[in-house]
Design a protein around this motif. Structure first.
Motif, PDB file in Angstrom:
ATOM      1  N   ARG A   1      45.716  29.741  20.338  1.00 30.91           N
ATOM      2  CA  ARG A   1      44.331  29.797  20.844  1.00 30.91           C
ATOM      3  C   ARG A   1      43.719  28.411  20.887  1.00 30.91           C
ATOM      4  NH1 ARG A   1      40.024  33.340  17.581  1.00 30.91           N
ATOM      5  NH2 ARG A   1      40.366  31.672  16.071  1.00 30.91           N
ATOM      6  N   GLU A   2      43.989  27.597  19.871  1.00 30.42           N
ATOM      7  CA  GLU A   2      43.445  26.240  19.843  1.00 30.42           C
ATOM      8  C   GLU A   2      43.965  25.422  21.024  1.00 30.42           C
ATOM      9  OE1 GLU A   2      41.310  22.891  18.627  1.00 30.42           O
ATOM     10  OE2 GLU A   2      41.111  25.013  18.126  1.00 30.42           O
TER      11      GLU A   2
ATOM     12  N   LEU B   1      41.238  24.384  28.290  1.00 34.41           N
ATOM     13  CA  LEU B   1      40.076  24.839  29.055  1.00 34.41           C
ATOM     14  C   LEU B   1      38.936  23.825  28.980  1.00 34.41           C
ATOM     15  CD1 LEU B   1      40.111  28.615  28.038  1.00 34.41           C
ATOM     16  CD2 LEU B   1      40.556  27.696  30.327  1.00 34.41           C
ATOM     17  N   ARG B   2      38.735  23.253  27.813  1.00 35.53           N
ATOM     18  CA  ARG B   2      37.665  22.246  27.676  1.00 35.53           C
ATOM     19  C   ARG B   2      37.960  21.005  28.521  1.00 35.53           C
ATOM     20  NH1 ARG B   2      33.912  23.526  23.990  1.00 35.53           N
ATOM     21  NH2 ARG B   2      34.477  24.763  22.145  1.00 35.53           N
TER      22      ARG B   2
ATOM     23  N   PHE C   1      35.022  32.209  17.052  1.00 35.13           N
ATOM     24  CA  PHE C   1      36.450  32.354  16.770  1.00 35.13           C
ATOM     25  C   PHE C   1      36.707  32.839  15.338  1.00 35.13           C
ATOM     26  CE2 PHE C   1      37.952  29.097  20.172  1.00 35.13           C
ATOM     27  CZ  PHE C   1      37.694  30.045  21.155  1.00 35.13           C
TER      28      PHE C   1
ATOM     29  N   PHE D   1      34.833  33.474  27.745  1.00 36.37           N
ATOM     30  CA  PHE D   1      34.059  32.258  27.984  1.00 36.37           C
ATOM     31  C   PHE D   1      33.309  32.328  29.302  1.00 36.37           C
ATOM     32  CE2 PHE D   1      38.325  31.556  29.671  1.00 36.37           C
ATOM     33  CZ  PHE D   1      38.087  31.022  30.929  1.00 36.37           C
TER      34      PHE D   1
ATOM     35  N   CYS E   1      49.166  26.022  29.284  1.00 30.03           N
ATOM     36  CA  CYS E   1      48.304  24.844  29.196  1.00 30.03           C
ATOM     37  C   CYS E   1      48.587  23.867  30.338  1.00 30.03           C
ATOM     38  CB  CYS E   1      48.486  24.160  27.848  1.00 30.03           C
ATOM     39  SG  CYS E   1      47.858  25.120  26.443  1.00 30.03           S
TER      40      CYS E   1
ATOM     41  N   LEU F   1      40.110  35.003  24.255  1.00 29.39           N
ATOM     42  CA  LEU F   1      39.088  33.994  24.518  1.00 29.39           C
ATOM     43  C   LEU F   1      38.176  34.529  25.616  1.00 29.39           C
ATOM     44  CD1 LEU F   1      42.105  32.413  24.254  1.00 29.39           C
ATOM     45  CD2 LEU F   1      40.559  30.444  24.161  1.00 29.39           C
TER      46      LEU F   1
ATOM     47  N   THR G   1      42.243  26.579  24.131  1.00 23.01           N
ATOM     48  CA  THR G   1      40.852  26.127  24.101  1.00 23.01           C
ATOM     49  C   THR G   1      40.746  24.672  24.535  1.00 23.01           C
ATOM     50  OG1 THR G   1      40.326  27.678  22.311  1.00 23.01           O
ATOM     51  CG2 THR G   1      38.835  25.818  22.617  1.00 23.01           C
ATOM     52  N   LEU G   2      41.611  23.834  24.004  1.00 20.77           N
ATOM     53  CA  LEU G   2      41.594  22.412  24.379  1.00 20.77           C
ATOM     54  C   LEU G   2      41.868  22.242  25.871  1.00 20.77           C
ATOM     55  CD1 LEU G   2      43.515  20.893  21.323  1.00 20.77           C
ATOM     56  CD2 LEU G   2      41.065  20.690  21.817  1.00 20.77           C
TER      57      LEU G   2
ATOM     58  N   PHE H   1      32.094  29.395  24.798  1.00 19.49           N
ATOM     59  CA  PHE H   1      32.847  30.548  24.324  1.00 19.49           C
ATOM     60  C   PHE H   1      31.864  31.563  23.764  1.00 19.49           C
ATOM     61  CE2 PHE H   1      35.953  27.169  24.493  1.00 19.49           C
ATOM     62  CZ  PHE H   1      37.020  27.812  25.118  1.00 19.49           C
TER      63      PHE H   1
END
Length: 510
Positions: free
Chosen positions: A281-282, A288-289, A301, A311, A380, A309, A285-286, A297
């Protein structure tokens, strides 16, 4: 894209290979009717019993009943019918019974719809009452404490299908034990299987439905846990299968497949650990950011499943984000699968009190418990490609608006007589007709060039540029009648560094 990155596992999952093999065996070698007394039927019965025993272990069911259903909706219907029939009987005996049917405001729609249906059919005239949730998405325990003494049935969920928010089941149980020991309790556990520890016999949960297709089993198979002593009324009566709890010849194919999934879950090794899923998930998240730095989000979390996730991106409708990721082969959803066809904000996020724009533009990305490091790395990378494509698209839009001077450049031109040789030398080349759709429909082989063209009107060119610029470049030959629009298209691509773009010059002379 050669492959699809599927990130919508809260909607459904692919079938586990061993589950597929088990299903095929059930259709072949173990095809018997479990109710038959001959050897073929006994073999099938033994398989059913073995899967049921494994399910009881995985769920921590203890002495509780575990029956096979067609899925979570049937399980919910059965549980609601059972509880409300017991309420009706208690009323008939003159016992004091709560008048409220309490359900979490963020429950799957199957729960309040089932409550309303059986309340009406049984003529109970009880009041349906939504239990509010906090901004975190967790149930408001103070509100529950106020409502529960008047409740006949309380329905909550273990984890939310849209946001992944994990309910405080221990807190809910403490409230019910304290102020509503008479109320029946239904917990929708669909999103919990394989993601949260389950020890149902150690709780006072009366009913817990599960759905196989949320965890790599096929659609059409599910489970329902019933606590020892909880009232039960069969939804389906007939031949007395499932010890009379659910009649109908057993779905051997689904049971066999579900058994393979439960075996993989029980033995370990096939599914990622909780810590691995947190890492995955981390990483997502990175990624997507990096594409959308302003991303928000919608669930904390710390209170959510690591596989979900949810968002929103300021200024972008959810459909635009879904389409942008879809263009690079990443499949996500706007809201839940059951509500995706309805053009309405997420009722789950509305209940959580998020701003209206967030509820209307929310996107759900969910991976399964079988995801591994290679899959997440590929996801990713694809998300990063989406970001590069969006940047290219923004640059292309600017080039379309401002654009370089439209001076003549012979290197950009093909004449009709050269077209056949060009396509022979470049078999992967694409002829692109930038006329309007109605013009193209009337002449799909534009202007007599003898080759069917892809129609991308100049006004829609921006939507395809991210795809073209983000993929292995193929030669593109643009055509229109006057040459003005095709010239603009070629200049735009070449201005952005796409060298393999040509204009069919003097096309009206063909």
């Amino acid at each position: 894209m050669n492959t699809t990155i599927y990130l919508d596992c809260n909607a459904t999952t692919p079938v586990l290979p061993t589950a597929l093999a088990a299903a095929q065996e059930a259709m072949g070698a173990v095809f018997g009717n479990p109710s038959s007394t001959h050897a073929t039927g006994v073999q099938a019965r033994q398989w059913v019993d073995a899967v049921r025993a494994r399910a009881a272990r995985v769920l921590g069911a203890g002495a509780g009943d575990v029956l096979f259903t067609s899925g979570a909706t049937e399980g919910i219907q059965t549980a609601v019918l059972s509880a409300l029939c017991a309420v009706r009987d208690r009323l008939a005996r003159g016992e004091a019974v709560g008048k409220l049917l309490v359900y979490g405001a963020t429950e799957h729609k199957a729960v309040p719809e089932s409550l309303a249906h059986w309340n009406r059919v049984l003529g109970l005239h009880l009041e349906l009452q939504a239990l509010p949730v906090a901004r975190s998405g967790r149930h408001d325990l103070a509100a529950l404490r106020a409502l529960a003494p008047r409740a006949a049935l309380v329905c909550t969920m273990a984890a939310n299908n849209e946001t992944g928010v994990v309910s405080d089941l221990a807190g809910i149980e403490a409230v019910l034990q304290d102020v509503a020991p008479q109320a029946y309790w239904l917990v929708d556990c669909v999103q919990a299987l394989g993601k949260l520890p389950l020890h149902l016999a150690q709780t006072r949960i009366d009913y817990a439905p599960f759905s196989g297709h949320k965890l790599y089993a096929p659609k059409g198979i599910g489970l329902l846990y019933v606590r020892p002593g909880a009232p039960f009324t069969p939804l389906m009566a007939g031949g007395g299968q499932e010890d009379g709890l659910r009649s109908g010849t057993e779905n051997m194919v689904g049971i066999a497949a579900l058994g393979a999934v439960l075996q993989a879950l029980e033995e370990g090794g096939s599914f990622s650990s909780h810590s691995q899923m947190l890492q995955f998930r981390e990483l997502l998240t990175l990624s997507l950011r990096a594409v959308w730095p302003e991303i928000i989000f919608n669930a904390d979390f710390n209170d959510s499943l690591p596989t979900t996730l949810n968002f929103s991106v300021p200024g972008l409708p959810g459909s635009a984000v879904v389409d942008a990721l879809g263009a690079v082969g990443v499949q996500v959803s706007a809201g839940s699968a059951c509500s995706a066809k309805k053009a309405a904000p997420s009722y789950v996020l509305q209940a959580m009190g998020v701003p209206a724009w967030q509820a209307a533009s929310a996107v759900r990305m969910s991976f399964g418990a079988m995801a591994d490091a290679d899959f997440i790395a590929a996801a990713c990378a694809r998300i990063a490609r989406c970001g590069a494509g969006l940047q290219a698209r923004a640059a292309a839009a600017e080039a379309m608006r401002c654009g370089p001077p439209l001076e003549a450049d012979p290197a950009m031109h093909l004449v009709p007589a050269e077209l056949a040789d060009f396509f022979q030398q470049h078999p992967g080349a694409v002829l692109v007709d930038v006329r309007e759709p109605q013009e193209h429909a009337a002449d799909p082989q534009p202007l007599g060039c003898g080759r069917t063209a892809l129609n991308v009107p100049l006004g829609s060119l921006e939507s395809r540029l991210a795809e073209w610029l983000g993929a292995a470049p193929a030669p593109l030959v643009f055509v229109c009648r006057s040459g003005q629009r095709s010239q603009r298209a070629v200049h735009t691509l070449r201005h952005l560094g796409y060298a393999q773009a040509w204009q069919l010059k003097d096309a009206d002379a063909i």
